[in-house]
Design an enzyme around this catalytic site. Structure first.
Site, PDB file in Angstrom:
ATOM      1  N   SER A 101      67.813-109.003  20.644  1.00 42.05           N
ATOM      2  CA  SER A 101      69.162-108.885  20.445  1.00 42.05           C
ATOM      3  C   SER A 101      69.702-108.334  19.130  1.00 42.05           C
ATOM      4  O   SER A 101      69.238-108.645  18.045  1.00 42.05           O
ATOM      5  CB  SER A 101      70.002-110.377  20.777  1.00 42.05           C
ATOM      6  OG  SER A 101      71.316-110.166  20.069  1.00 42.05           O
ATOM      7  N   ASP A 127      73.937-102.707  28.356  1.00 39.96           N
ATOM      8  CA  ASP A 127      75.149-102.428  28.893  1.00 39.96           C
ATOM      9  C   ASP A 127      75.368-101.517  29.926  1.00 39.96           C
ATOM     10  O   ASP A 127      76.252-101.568  30.601  1.00 39.96           O
ATOM     11  CB  ASP A 127      75.840-102.169  27.704  1.00 39.96           C
ATOM     12  CG  ASP A 127      76.042-103.077  26.598  1.00 39.96           C
ATOM     13  OD1 ASP A 127      75.720-104.278  26.637  1.00 39.96           O
ATOM     14  OD2 ASP A 127      76.190-102.654  25.313  1.00 39.96           O
TER      15      ASP A 127
HETATM   16  C1  S3P Z   1      75.511-105.064  20.650  1.00 44.23           C
HETATM   17  C2  S3P Z   1      74.521-105.352  20.987  1.00 44.23           C
HETATM   18  C3  S3P Z   1      74.130-105.719  22.350  1.00 44.23           C
HETATM   19  C4  S3P Z   1      75.007-105.173  23.326  1.00 44.23           C
HETATM   20  C5  S3P Z   1      76.449-105.284  22.838  1.00 44.23           C
HETATM   21  C6  S3P Z   1      76.675-104.602  21.589  1.00 44.23           C
HETATM   22  C7  S3P Z   1      75.815-104.794  19.205  1.00 44.23           C
HETATM   23  O1  S3P Z   1      74.156-107.252  22.601  1.00 44.23           O
HETATM   24  O2  S3P Z   1      74.895-105.749  24.695  1.00 44.23           O
HETATM   25  O3  S3P Z   1      77.559-104.826  23.839  1.00 44.23           O
HETATM   26  O4  S3P Z   1      76.842-103.957  18.643  1.00 44.23           O
HETATM   27  O5  S3P Z   1      74.877-105.052  18.418  1.00 44.23           O
HETATM   28  P1  S3P Z   1      72.920-107.973  22.300  1.00 44.23           P
HETATM   29  O6  S3P Z   1      72.600-108.167  21.026  1.00 44.23           O
HETATM   30  O7  S3P Z   1      73.301-109.710  22.721  1.00 44.23           O
HETATM   31  O8  S3P Z   1      71.626-107.575  23.035  1.00 44.23           O
END
Ligand code: S3P
Length: 415
Positions: free
Chosen positions: A142, A294
Site C-alpha cells: 500500500s 483503482d
Molecule cells: C493511493 C494509494 C492506493 C489507491 C488510492 C490512492 C495513494 O491505496 O487505491 O486511491 O495516493 O497513495 P492503497 O495504498 O490503500 O493501495
C-alpha cells in the site's frame, strides 16, 4: 442523486479532453504546503488542502475532517504523528469504516501515540517522540502506508528505511526527491528499499500536478467500447507505477498510444490517444495488482465486452476501498447479463464480445465514486436507459465527469 443515463449516437466518441488534477500528487503536495497549478480538484484534494491549512495555522488540538479520502487521512495521520501535535482525524461514513490499524501499528512502533475506534477512524494522535531510526517491511502493498511512514519521519526529522516486496505508486518518493530530500531508492532481488534521512532539510518548491490517470481511465474505457471512437486525453500523469492498466489493455488488443511525453517534478506526463478496439480477455498476473488497483472495477466492465474469460485474483484490497468493491462489482455485473464469479480476492468474467448489448439496468454505486462512474459507462452498451441510484460521490475525484460524458454524447437526467 439518482440519475438516468443513455448514449445514442451515430458516430463514436470524439474529441480532446482533460481530467481533474491527480489526487495522489495533489494531496501529497497539499500536506507539505506546496503551491500547485490550478485545475479541476476533486473533493478529496479540497478536504486535504483544508486540513493542511489548519495545521499550518499552528493551532494545537485540531479536529481535521478528511471527508471521503483514505489517502488524505492516512498520509495526514503520519505527517501529524511526526510533527508531535495533538489532533483528531475524522471522515464521512465510508471513511469511518475503513481499516486504520495498518498505519496505527507501524506508527506506534515508531513511537507515536495513536488511538482508534475498533481499528477504524476517528484517529486520535497525541504528542509523542518518534524514534531516531526505524526500519519497516511493508506487509500490505500500500502506497498509503508507505507514504504515511515516510511523512512521519519527514515531519519528525528522523531516519527511516522501508522495504517493499511489491511495487506501489511512488509519488511520495519522487516528490521528496524533487524537494532535494536525502531519499534513495534501491531495487534488488525483486524488492525495493527506500531510505530517507530527514535529519537533512528539504527545499519548498512549486509542483506541477498533471491530470489523474485513474480518472482518465474512465474516458479510455469509454472510447474502447464505443464503436468508431477516437479521443485524446491531454496532460495525464503517466508515472509507470500508475499505468499498469495500459499494459493490461494493450494485452487485451486496445489501440492506445501515448504521445508528447514530458516530465515535471520527476513525474512523467503525456497525452493518451485511444481508439475503439474490439477487446479480448486477459489473465492478470498478481504482481501488477497494486499498480492497477483503482482501475479493477473498470476492468470488470470492459471484460464483459471482451471476447473470452478474464481472470483476476490476489485483489483482496478491493474489499477495503471506498466500498467493498468486489461486492460492488458483483452487483454491477448482475445488470449486464454476463456469466461471472466474484470470490474472496478477485473475479472471473466470461465476456460476450464487442458487439454485445444489454437492455437496461438499475445500478447501485454503494456511495463509491469509481463504481458510479463504471456504471455510467455501461450506458454505452445498453439499448435503453440505465439508472444509477446515487452519483454524488463522483465529486470526490471527478467533479466534471458527467459534463464530460455529455460532451461525449451521453444524455444524463435526474431520475
Ligand atoms: C493511493 C494509494 C492506493 C489507491 C488510492 C490512492 C495513494 O491505496 O487505491 O486511491 O495516493 O497513495 P492503497 O495504498 O490503500 O493501495
Amino acid at each position: 442523486m439518482p440519475v438516468k443515463v443513455s448514449f445514442k449516437s451515430n458516430h463514436g466518441i470524439q474529441g480532446s479532453y482533460e481530467v481533474p488534477l491527480d489526487k495522489s500528487i495533489a494531496q501529497r503536495s497539499a500536506i507539505l504546503g506546496l503551491s500547485t497549478n490550478p485545475g479541476v480538484e476533486g473533493e478529496d484534494i479540497v478536504s486535504t488542502k483544508k486540513a493542511a491549512k489548519q495545521i499550518l495555522s499552528g493551532a494545537d488540538n485540531l479536529c481535521l475532517d478528511m471527508g471521503n479520502s483514505g489517502t488524505g487521512m492516512r498520509l495526514m495521520a503520519g505527517f501529524i504523528a511526526g510533527l508531535g501535535i495533538d489532533a483528531e482525524l475524522v471522515g464521512d461514513e465510508s471513511l469511518s469504516n475503513r481499516p486504520m490499524e495498518r498505519i496505527a501499528k507501524p506508527l506506534r512502533e515508531m513511537g507515536a501515540e495513536i488511538y482508534l475506534k475498533e481499528g477504524k477512524p476517528p484517529i486520535k494522535i497525541a504528542k509523542s517522540d518518534i524514534a531516531d531510526e526505524f526500519i519497516y517491511d511493508l506487509e500490505i502493498p500500500s502506497a498509503q502506508i508507505k507514504s504515511c511512514l515516510l511523512l512521519a519521519a519527514l515531519s519528525a526529522g528522523t531516519k527511516i528505511k522501508i522495504i517493499e516486496k511489491e511495487t506501489t505508486r511512488n509519488h511520495t518518493e519522487l516528490l521528496l526527491q524533487h524537494l532535494d530530500a536525502d531519499l534513495a531508492v534501491k531495487k534488488s532481488n525483486g524488492e525495493t528499499e527506500i531510505t530517507l534521512d530527514a535529519t537533512k532539510p528539504i527545499t519548498a518548491k512549486d509542483v506541477f500536478v498533471p491530470g489523474d490517470f485513474s480518472s482518465a481511465a474512465f474516458l479510455i474505457g469509454a472510447a474502447l467500447i464505443s464503436k468508431d471512437a477516437d479521443i485524446c486525453i491531454e496532460n495525464v500523469g503517466i508515472n509507470p507505477t500508475r499505468i499498469g492498466f495500459l499494459e493490461v489493455l494493450k494485452e487485451m488488443n486496445a489501440n492506445i498510444k501515448i504521445e508528447n511525453v514530458r516530465e515535471a517534478n520527476n513525474e512523467q506526463i503525456g497525452d493518451i490517444h485511444v481508439k475503439y478496439s474490439p477487446l479480448k480477455s486477459v489473465i492478470l498476473a498478481k504482481d501488477i495488482i497494486p499498480n492497477i488497483i483503482d482501475e479493477l472495477p473498470l476492468l470488470s466492465v470492459l471484460a464483459c465486452f471482451a471476447e473470452g474469460e478474464t481472470k483476476v485474483s490476489g485483489a483482496k484490497e478491493l474489499r477495503v476501498k471506498e466500498s467493498d468493491r468486489l461486492s460492488a462489482i458483483e452487483l454491477m455485473l448482475k445488470n449486464i447479463g454476463v456469466e461471472f464469479d466474484v470470490f474472496e480476492d478477485g473475479f472471473n468474467i466470461i465476456g460476450k464480445g464487442a458487439n454485445y448489448q444489454f437492455s437496461s439496468g438499475n445500478f447501485v454505486s454503494l456511495g463509491d465514486h469509481r463504481i458510479a462512474m463504471c456504471s455510467a459507462l455501461c450506458a454505452l452498451k445498453a439499448t435503453e436507459n440505465i439508472f444509477i441510484d446515487n452519483v454524488q460521490s463522483v465529486t470526490t475525484s471527478f467533479p466534471n465527469f458527467f459534463e464530460i460524458l455529455e460532451q461525449m454524447g451521453f444524455t444524463i437526467e435526474e431520475a
